[in-house]
Design a protein around this motif. Structure first.
Motif, short mmCIF file in Angstrom:
data_model
loop_
_atom_site.label_atom_id
_atom_site.label_comp_id
_atom_site.label_asym_id
_atom_site.label_seq_id
_atom_site.Cartn_x
_atom_site.Cartn_y
_atom_site.Cartn_z
N MET A 1 0.84 -1.19 0.00
CA MET A 1 0.00 0.00 0.00
C MET A 1 0.88 1.25 0.00
O MET A 1 1.91 1.30 0.67
N ARG A 2 0.47 2.24 -0.76
CA ARG A 2 1.18 3.51 -0.76
C ARG A 2 0.17 4.64 -0.87
O ARG A 2 -0.96 4.45 -1.34
N GLU A 179 -4.79 5.80 0.28
CA GLU A 179 -3.95 4.60 0.23
C GLU A 179 -4.43 3.68 -0.89
O GLU A 179 -5.62 3.35 -0.95
N VAL A 180 -3.52 3.27 -1.74
CA VAL A 180 -3.86 2.41 -2.88
C VAL A 180 -2.85 1.28 -2.96
O VAL A 180 -1.72 1.38 -2.45
N ASP A 181 -3.25 0.18 -3.60
CA ASP A 181 -2.32 -0.92 -3.82
C ASP A 181 -2.00 -1.13 -5.28
O ASP A 181 -1.27 -2.06 -5.64
N GLU A 182 -2.55 -0.26 -6.16
CA GLU A 182 -2.24 -0.38 -7.58
C GLU A 182 -0.87 0.24 -7.86
O GLU A 182 -0.63 1.40 -7.53
N ALA A 183 -0.01 -0.51 -8.46
CA ALA A 183 1.35 -0.01 -8.72
C ALA A 183 1.36 1.13 -9.74
O ALA A 183 2.26 1.96 -9.73
#
Length: 226
Positions: A1-2, A179-183
């Motif tokens: 997550m970023r 916060e997202v987990d898609e690169a």
């Protein structure tokens, strides 16, 4: 997550200021009396906010632009099947935003020409006939229920996402970050100082018109004869 920047500061300020002003408009309208003048001032402020958001929806940052979040049939169908992914407003949320902007703009414009049949007149009341002003006043009062319904649906959707989908939609509207987990998720771009200055200039022009500042005051009454 970023964490990715989604909502720019002008979009966030618009969201919370509009929420505060809608509550203020509701309270002043319900109490009435001397507060009806404040109701009119709040309505003018809402008109300015809406003008800013419409401009910002064209020249603002990525996820604030209408071109980014206005859904087509394919996106809407994918969302209903649970196959949509993206940042910013989801397709149903986008429809909710567009509906709220529409009814609020309708309310603001009709209010500028309205009257309360006692002492209050909107700033542009002098531009229309008494019959037209009364008609627009009726539309202004009736649209109140549409606003109540849409605001209720909007709040209910936020609660649903928070409680059942564990997706806090309010935090990004406060911090601007999500916060997202898609690169490949890209942060919002654009909407810089020049775009903000242009939006403010257009908003100022709209407010000049909305306040009726261009309307010549009526001549003073002739002096009483002795």
């Amino acid at each position: 997550m970023r964490k990715v920047r989604v909502w720019d500061l002008p979009t966030r300020l618009f969201h919370w200021l509009l929420a505060i002003l809608v509550v203020a408009a509701y309270v002043t309208a319900q109490i009435g009396g001397s507060l009806i003048e404040w109701h009119g001032r709040v309505g003018i402020a809402i008109t300015g906010l809406l003008a800013f958001r419409l401009v910002w929806g064209v020249i603002g940052s990525t996820y604030a632009r209408f071109a980014d979040f206005v859904p087509g049939p394919a996106h809407l169908w994918a969302h209903l099947r649970g196959h949509w992914s993206g940042l910013g407003h989801n397709p149903l949320g986008a429809l909710s935003v567009l509906a709220l902007l529409g009814v609020m703009l309708y309310q603001a414009v009709t209010g500028l020409f309205s009257n309360d049949e006692i002492a209050f007149s909107g700033p542009l009341r002098a531009l229309v006939s008494s019959e037209t002003s009364d008609w627009l006043s009726g539309l202004h009062r009736q649209n109140y229920w549409a606003i109540i319904v849409l605001v209720g649906l909007h709040v209910s959707a936020v609660l649903f996402y928070a409680l059942f989908k564990k997706d806090n939609l309010l935090r990004p509207m406060v911090t601007g970050m999500k916060e997202v987990d898609e690169a490949d998720a890209q942060p919002a771009q654009g909407g810089g100082a020049l775009a903000f200055a242009i939006a403010l200039a257009i908003t100022a022009a709209v407010l000049y018109f909305a306040t009726g500042s261009f309307i010549e005051p009526p001549p003073p009454p002739p002096p009483a004869a002795w």
